[in-house]
Design a protein around this motif. Structure first.
Motif, PDB file in Angstrom:
ATOM      1  N   ASP A  82       0.673   5.568   0.587  1.00  0.00           N
ATOM      2  CA  ASP A  82      -0.009   6.802   0.958  1.00  0.00           C
ATOM      3  C   ASP A  82       0.790   7.990   0.440  1.00  0.00           C
ATOM      4  N   GLY A 100      -4.531   3.448  -6.890  1.00  0.00           N
ATOM      5  CA  GLY A 100      -3.843   2.565  -5.946  1.00  0.00           C
ATOM      6  C   GLY A 100      -3.107   3.306  -4.858  1.00  0.00           C
ATOM      7  N   ALA A 135       0.239   2.792   5.708  1.00  0.00           N
ATOM      8  CA  ALA A 135       0.668   2.183   4.455  1.00  0.00           C
ATOM      9  C   ALA A 135       2.077   1.616   4.580  1.00  0.00           C
ATOM     10  N   SER A 189       0.838  -1.197   0.000  1.00  0.00           N
ATOM     11  CA  SER A 189       0.000   0.000   0.000  1.00  0.00           C
ATOM     12  C   SER A 189       0.875   1.250   0.000  1.00  0.00           C
ATOM     13  N   ARG A 230      -3.320   6.378  -1.872  1.00  0.00           N
ATOM     14  CA  ARG A 230      -4.291   7.130  -1.074  1.00  0.00           C
ATOM     15  C   ARG A 230      -3.718   8.489  -0.694  1.00  0.00           C
TER      16      ARG A 230
END
Length: 215
Positions: free
Chosen positions: A4, A26, A72, A2, A28
Motif C-alpha cells: 500500500d 501492483g 498490506a 501486497s 494500492r
C-alpha cells in the motif's frame, strides 16, 4: 506480498492526478485526507484511489491513520504533492520485500535548485546530523519517503501527530534494532505550496516537532 502507498493529503487536488496516475502496478494508493477544503477527496475517488479520512489535523496523524487502515504486508509513505515520482518506488520497496532491510528512507536528490531551497537543505542536514548522533545510524536525510513492513511499523507505536513523525519513526526503529537503509529518490519542485515548510511558521513547527521526537 501486497504493498500500500499511503499518501497524506491536505488540499492536493492539483497534484493528485499525476501522482495517482504513476502509482506502480501492483501497489494500492491510500489517499489519507487530513481536512482538505479543495476537491482532493472527490478527485482521489474519481481516479479510483481509496480515501481514508483523518480528522485529527497533522502529518503524523495522517500517516498513522493510513497505517492503521492498511492491511498490506508492506507500506510506503509518500507525499502526494508531486515532488517524488511514484515510478521510483519499486527500487525502494525491493530491499524490504527481499528481507534485506526493515526500514528504507528515501534520500532526496534535488532536480534543480528550486526543488530544495538552501534553508530547507540546511535544516534537514542538521536534523540528519542529530538523528545520526542519537541513533548511531548514519542518516543523510529524514525525508517524507519511507518503506517498511506494516506490522513492524505498527509495533514502533509512533506517537507524534505532527511533523516529528518521521524523526520519531527513525529513533524508535533504531532502538528496536531495525535494519535501516537509505536509497536515492529524485526530488522535484512540488505542486502548490507546502503546508509544513512553505512558511516561516511552518518551518519553525517542523523543527520544534522533530526536536521533540529526538528527545
Amino acid at each position: 506480498m501486497s504493498v500500500d502507498v499511503i499518501l497524506p493529503c491536505l488540499d492536493e487536488s492539483e497534484a493528485l492526478p499525476w501522482v495517482l496516475g504513476r502509482i506502480p502496478a501492483g501497489m494500492r494508493a491510500l489517499v489519507v485526507d487530513n481536512g482538505s477544503r479543495d476537491d482532493s477527496v472527490a478527485t482521489a475517488r474519481r481516479l479510483g484511489a481509496e480515501v481514508v479520512l483523518a480528522p485529527v489535523r497533522g502529518y503524523g496523524a495522517a500517516c498513522a491513520a493510513g497505517l492503521g487502515h492498511s492491511r498490506a504486508d508492506v507500506v510506503v509513505t509518500l507525499d502526494c504533492d508531486g515532488s517524488v515520482d511514484p515510478d521510483e518506488l519499486p527500487a525502494l520497496v525491493a530491499p524490504v520485500l527481499d528481507d534485506e532491510l526493515d526500514l528504507v528512507i528515501g534520500r532526496r536528490v534535488p532536480v534543480g535548485r528550486a526543488a530544495y531551497p538552501l534553508h530547507l537543505r540546511f535544516a534537514n542536514r542538521e536534523l540528519a546530523r542529530r538523528l545520526s548522533r542519537r541513533t548511531g545510524v548514519t542518516i543523510q536525510d529524514c525525508g517524507p519517503v519511507r518503506v517498511g513492513r506494516r506490522q513492524g511499523l505498527l509495533d514502533l507505536d509512533v506517537l507524534d501527530q505532527r511533523s516529528g513523525y518521521p524523526a520519531e519513526t527513525v529513533v524508535k526503529a533504531a532502538a528496536a534494532g531495525y535494519r535501516i537503509g537509505q536509497l536515492p529518490v529524485s526530488y522535484r519542485v512540488r505542486t502548490g505550496r507546502s503546508k509544513v515548510t512553505g512558511t516561516p511558521l511552518g518551518i519553525w513547527r517542523a523543527v520544534r516537532d522533530s526536536s521533540a521526537a529526538l528527545r
